[in-house]
Design a protein around this motif. Structure first.
Motif, PDB file in Angstrom:
ATOM      1  N   ARG A  87      -3.790  -4.102   9.902  1.00  0.00           N
ATOM      2  CA  ARG A  87      -3.787  -4.539   8.494  1.00  0.00           C
ATOM      3  C   ARG A  87      -3.494  -6.027   8.359  1.00  0.00           C
ATOM      4  N   LEU A  88      -2.689  -6.567   9.245  1.00  0.00           N
ATOM      5  CA  LEU A  88      -2.243  -7.949   9.112  1.00  0.00           C
ATOM      6  C   LEU A  88      -2.965  -8.901  10.052  1.00  0.00           C
ATOM      7  N   ASN A  90      -5.480 -10.796   9.724  1.00  0.00           N
ATOM      8  CA  ASN A  90      -5.822 -12.098   9.130  1.00  0.00           C
ATOM      9  C   ASN A  90      -4.756 -12.574   8.141  1.00  0.00           C
ATOM     10  N   PHE A  91      -3.556 -12.077   8.323  1.00  0.00           N
ATOM     11  CA  PHE A  91      -2.468 -12.435   7.417  1.00  0.00           C
ATOM     12  C   PHE A  91      -2.077 -13.900   7.619  1.00  0.00           C
ATOM     13  N   LEU A 104      -0.083  -7.676   0.036  1.00  0.00           N
ATOM     14  CA  LEU A 104      -1.378  -7.065   0.344  1.00  0.00           C
ATOM     15  C   LEU A 104      -2.508  -7.760  -0.405  1.00  0.00           C
ATOM     16  N   ASN A 107      -2.689 -11.335   0.968  1.00  0.00           N
ATOM     17  CA  ASN A 107      -2.794 -11.393   2.432  1.00  0.00           C
ATOM     18  C   ASN A 107      -1.999 -12.562   3.000  1.00  0.00           C
ATOM     19  N   GLU A 108      -0.796 -12.751   2.445  1.00  0.00           N
ATOM     20  CA  GLU A 108       0.074 -13.823   2.895  1.00  0.00           C
ATOM     21  C   GLU A 108       1.510 -13.488   2.507  1.00  0.00           C
TER      22      GLU A 108
END
Length: 383
Positions: A87-88, A90-91, A104, A107-108
């Motif tokens: 899930r992370l 491309n965080f 979420l 995304n950061e």
């Protein structure tokens, strides 16, 4: 990940280089009784539940993945870790403290944001968690008269409890540590709890509001943080800072005195109180606070601050000895080498300045720090 900590002029910390689970031995009144309710308007704040809420589509997606992993024999804590890895992917690291849903959607987030997100998944899966606070030597960033430094927060997803034989006991429960941006140049501060995590969320948001001069919002968020950790020195510290920023110097002094009298202090709190004492030319208080600062060092950062104070007084031999002790105890962090470089530069020793700048760059796992150290070394060698 950055768990924000403030330093006002000298040093002010919100969350955490002192003991996370600080609590008084005897029952004492909470600091909220000294906070000036008449000077602030209490505003609505986000609820604890809302901090950890996930949208329904995300809950469904996670539980489908999680249950499939369990069917394949994956341990629950490892199943959550695998989901987070996917899930992370491309965080993006960002210094802001966010709720689980905000992290979420954007995304950061920072380390508190990601600890909150991890806790949200763990709660859905009914997996126990603990937390670890890790110090990282700071890169200073100035915001008016406030300096921001960074701290690191890790989550441990605990494995299911095992059935033990009679008279057996568990020394350390198995689990999976979730460390989003592991840094080599870090050091253990303390174990932490869910209550600490919630408190840190509110404290960080209180800082954001304070820096934006939204004092009513800062006051309201700080009161929420204090509900979870009413005797934490760093929260007491920010209470004093809030009053000082709002022009209530007398009340700020009363809050600091409360901390001293009840032994609810930290290096950051003492350092910030020292600034006030110097502004007021209170020589007796200055001497007392300096003595407390010198005798209550615990982390490498505390010891480096002690060396800096020695340099300010022209006590170079004392500062060198203190920095060499830090290197002996924690040779993998770059800051003591950098402080020695600055000291030798002040003394005009070019060779040692370059030597210790090179060492600082070598020891740094943070690209920002490494670039800073290399740039300073290059500027000297190219003269």
């Amino acid at each position: 990940m950055i768990n924000r900590i403030l330093l006002l002029i000298s040093v002010l910390s919100l969350t955490a280089c002192s003991s996370t689970n600080t609590s008084p031995v005897a029952k004492i009144s909470p600091v909220t009784e000294l906070m000036s309710s008449h000077a602030f308007e209490e505003l609505p704040t986000i609820t604890e539940q809302k901090i950890f809420d996930l949208p329904q589509y995300e809950r469904d997606k996670f539980l489908a993945f999680y249950n499939k992993e369990l069917e394949q024999g994956v341990r629950p804590d490892k199943a959550i870790f695998r989901y987070l890895e996917n899930r992370l992917d491309n965080f993006t690291f960002d210094g802001e403290t966010l709720t689980a849903q905000e992290s979420l959607e954007r995304n950061e987030g920072n380390c508190i944001s990601l600890a909150i997100l991890t806790q949200a998944y763990a709660s859905l899966a009914k997996v126990d968690t603990t937390f670890i606070e890790v110090g990282t030597m700071p890169v200073f960033r100035k915001n008016q008269d406030t300096i921001l430094i960074s701290n690191h927060f890790r989550t441990k997803l605990l494995a299911p409890k095992k059935t033990l034989e009679p008279d057996a006991f568990v020394i350390l429960r198995a689990g999976t540590v979730v460390d989003y941006f592991p840094a080599q140049d870090s050091f253990f501060i303390n174990n932490a709890t869910y209550q600490d995590l919630v408190s840190k969320y509110y404290a960080n948001k209180a800082v954001d509001a304070l820096l934006s001069q939204q004092f009513n919002q800062s006051y309201s968020l700080l009161k929420k943080a204090l509900q979870y950790r009413p005797y934490h020195p760093e929260l007491i510290n920010i209470a004093a800072i809030l009053h000082r920023r709002n022009g209530q110097i007398k009340q700020a002094n009363a809050i600091y005195q409360y901390a001293l009298e009840n032994q609810l202090t930290s290096q950051n709190l003492l350092s910030n109180y020292l600034v006030i004492a110097r502004d007021q030319s209170d020589t007796s208080l200055i001497s007392h606070l300096e003595s407390l600062l010198d005798s209550n060092v615990s982390t490498p950062f505390d010891k480096i601050q002690l060396a800096r104070r020695a340099v300010d007084k022209g006590q170079y031999k004392k500062a060198i000895k203190q920095l060499e002790e830090v290197i002996s105890e924690t040779p993998y962090i770059p800051e003591p080498y950098f402080e020695l470089a600055k000291l030798y530069h002040t003394q005009g020793d070019r060779d040692k300045t370059v030597q210790f700048l090179a060492k600082a760059a070598e020891k740094s796992s943070d690209p920002e720090k490494r670039t800073l150290f290399q740039a300073k070394r290059d500027s000297i060698t190219q003269r």
